[in-house]
Design a protein around this motif. Structure first.
Motif, PDB file in Angstrom:
ATOM      1  N   HIS A  35      49.552  51.392   9.317  1.00  8.53           N
ATOM      2  CA  HIS A  35      50.815  52.165   9.836  1.00  8.53           C
ATOM      3  C   HIS A  35      50.966  53.192   8.991  1.00  8.53           C
ATOM      4  CE1 HIS A  35      52.767  54.425  13.078  1.00  8.53           C
ATOM      5  NE2 HIS A  35      54.125  53.673  12.740  1.00  8.53           N
ATOM      6  N   GLU A  36      51.315  52.592   8.155  1.00 11.99           N
ATOM      7  CA  GLU A  36      51.789  53.982   7.292  1.00 11.99           C
ATOM      8  C   GLU A  36      50.767  54.753   6.473  1.00 11.99           C
ATOM      9  OE1 GLU A  36      55.184  50.175   7.260  1.00 11.99           O
ATOM     10  OE2 GLU A  36      52.774  50.617   7.361  1.00 11.99           O
ATOM     11  N   VAL A  39      50.306  57.015   8.749  1.00 11.41           N
ATOM     12  CA  VAL A  39      51.322  58.717   8.945  1.00 11.41           C
ATOM     13  C   VAL A  39      51.408  59.947   7.312  1.00 11.41           C
ATOM     14  CG1 VAL A  39      52.635  58.049  11.237  1.00 11.41           C
ATOM     15  CG2 VAL A  39      53.483  57.189   9.335  1.00 11.41           C
ATOM     16  N   TYR A  87      49.871  61.293  17.131  1.00 16.30           N
ATOM     17  CA  TYR A  87      50.769  61.216  15.883  1.00 16.30           C
ATOM     18  C   TYR A  87      50.824  62.383  14.686  1.00 16.30           C
ATOM     19  CZ  TYR A  87      52.349  56.166  16.271  1.00 16.30           C
ATOM     20  OH  TYR A  87      53.326  55.064  16.604  1.00 16.30           O
ATOM     21  N   VAL A  91      53.660  64.579  13.444  1.00 18.94           N
ATOM     22  CA  VAL A  91      53.262  64.646  12.403  1.00 18.94           C
ATOM     23  C   VAL A  91      54.325  66.170  12.535  1.00 18.94           C
ATOM     24  CG1 VAL A  91      53.076  64.596   9.906  1.00 18.94           C
ATOM     25  CG2 VAL A  91      52.902  62.629  11.150  1.00 18.94           C
ATOM     26  N   LEU A 111      59.708  60.903   6.454  1.00 20.70           N
ATOM     27  CA  LEU A 111      58.844  61.195   8.389  1.00 20.70           C
ATOM     28  C   LEU A 111      58.582  59.274   8.432  1.00 20.70           C
ATOM     29  CD1 LEU A 111      56.705  61.585  10.499  1.00 20.70           C
ATOM     30  CD2 LEU A 111      54.638  61.038   8.570  1.00 20.70           C
ATOM     31  N   LEU A 112      58.481  57.919   7.578  1.00 17.80           N
ATOM     32  CA  LEU A 112      58.783  57.129   8.117  1.00 17.80           C
ATOM     33  C   LEU A 112      60.383  56.811   8.777  1.00 17.80           C
ATOM     34  CD1 LEU A 112      56.355  55.618   5.253  1.00 17.80           C
ATOM     35  CD2 LEU A 112      55.735  56.078   7.528  1.00 17.80           C
ATOM     36  N   GLU A 116      59.314  59.906  14.810  1.00 21.72           N
ATOM     37  CA  GLU A 116      57.823  60.288  14.615  1.00 21.72           C
ATOM     38  C   GLU A 116      56.518  59.395  14.814  1.00 21.72           C
ATOM     39  OE1 GLU A 116      59.734  64.771  15.413  1.00 21.72           O
ATOM     40  OE2 GLU A 116      60.144  63.076  13.653  1.00 21.72           O
ATOM     41  N   SER A 117      57.388  58.775  13.193  1.00 18.40           N
ATOM     42  CA  SER A 117      56.468  57.284  12.652  1.00 18.40           C
ATOM     43  C   SER A 117      56.829  56.173  13.435  1.00 18.40           C
ATOM     44  CB  SER A 117      56.784  57.688  11.287  1.00 18.40           C
ATOM     45  OG  SER A 117      57.371  56.820  10.641  1.00 18.40           O
ATOM     46  N   ARG A 119      56.256  53.015  15.693  1.00 22.41           N
ATOM     47  CA  ARG A 119      55.354  52.273  16.208  1.00 22.41           C
ATOM     48  C   ARG A 119      54.937  52.865  17.347  1.00 22.41           C
ATOM     49  NH1 ARG A 119      52.985  49.363  12.190  1.00 22.41           N
ATOM     50  NH2 ARG A 119      54.279  48.801  10.877  1.00 22.41           N
TER      51      ARG A 119
END
Length: 150
Positions: A35-36, A39, A87, A91, A111-112, A116-117, A119
């Motif tokens: 997932h990381e 993004v 996404y 982003v 961002l993480l 917005e990031s 799940r």
């Protein structure tokens, strides 16, 4: 309630760039397509690859990657058009509000930590039923809960 997944941060800007280049080249190992990574690659494309139109090219890039690691792009798995679009919009909105002089790794790691990031971020805009429909997987559909940012 499920426990929150631990966030896998990036250590260097070079690591983010390598991830992006390997994704584009369809040579990123399946285990690294987290997932990381999704993004981070999106942010990298938006901020450092203006020669690529992320909104239009990301679907093809992800489909090629999936095929290269044996993940079929079907109505039940693989590429999901609406989630990818959601996404990408998030982003892009995040990038507009951060300082452009930040190092790439600092942008990605910020961002993480941003909404917005998350799940479940797309579920702020789509009902679960609509988001996980075959229609939403095949093509970008309009949200039914709230408007996307921007």
């Amino acid at each position: 309630m499920m426990p929150a997944a631990e966030i896998r941060y990036f250590e260097t800007s070079s690591a983010v760039r390598l991830l992006g280049e390997r994704l584009i080249g369809a040579c990123l190992p399946r285990a690294e397509w987290t997932h990381e990574a999704h993004v981070a690659a999106c942010l990298w494309l938006i901020t450092e690859r203006p020669d690529l139109d992320a909104a239009h090219e990301l679907p093809g890039i992800i489909r090629r990657h999936n095929e290269s690691v044996g993940t079929p792009n079907t109505d039940a798995q693989g590429f999901h058009a609406t989630i990818t679009h959601c996404y990408a919009v998030g982003v892009a909105a995040f990038v507009r509000r951060i300082h452009p002089a930040l190092a790439l790794v600092d942008k990605v790691n910020a961002l993480l930590d941003a909404p917005e990031s998350a799940r479940d971020w797309p579920l702020r805009f789509y009902s679960r039923e609509r988001l996980f429909s075959v229609e939403a997987r095949r093509a970008v559909i309009l949200p039914d809960v709230a408007r996307l940012p921007g």
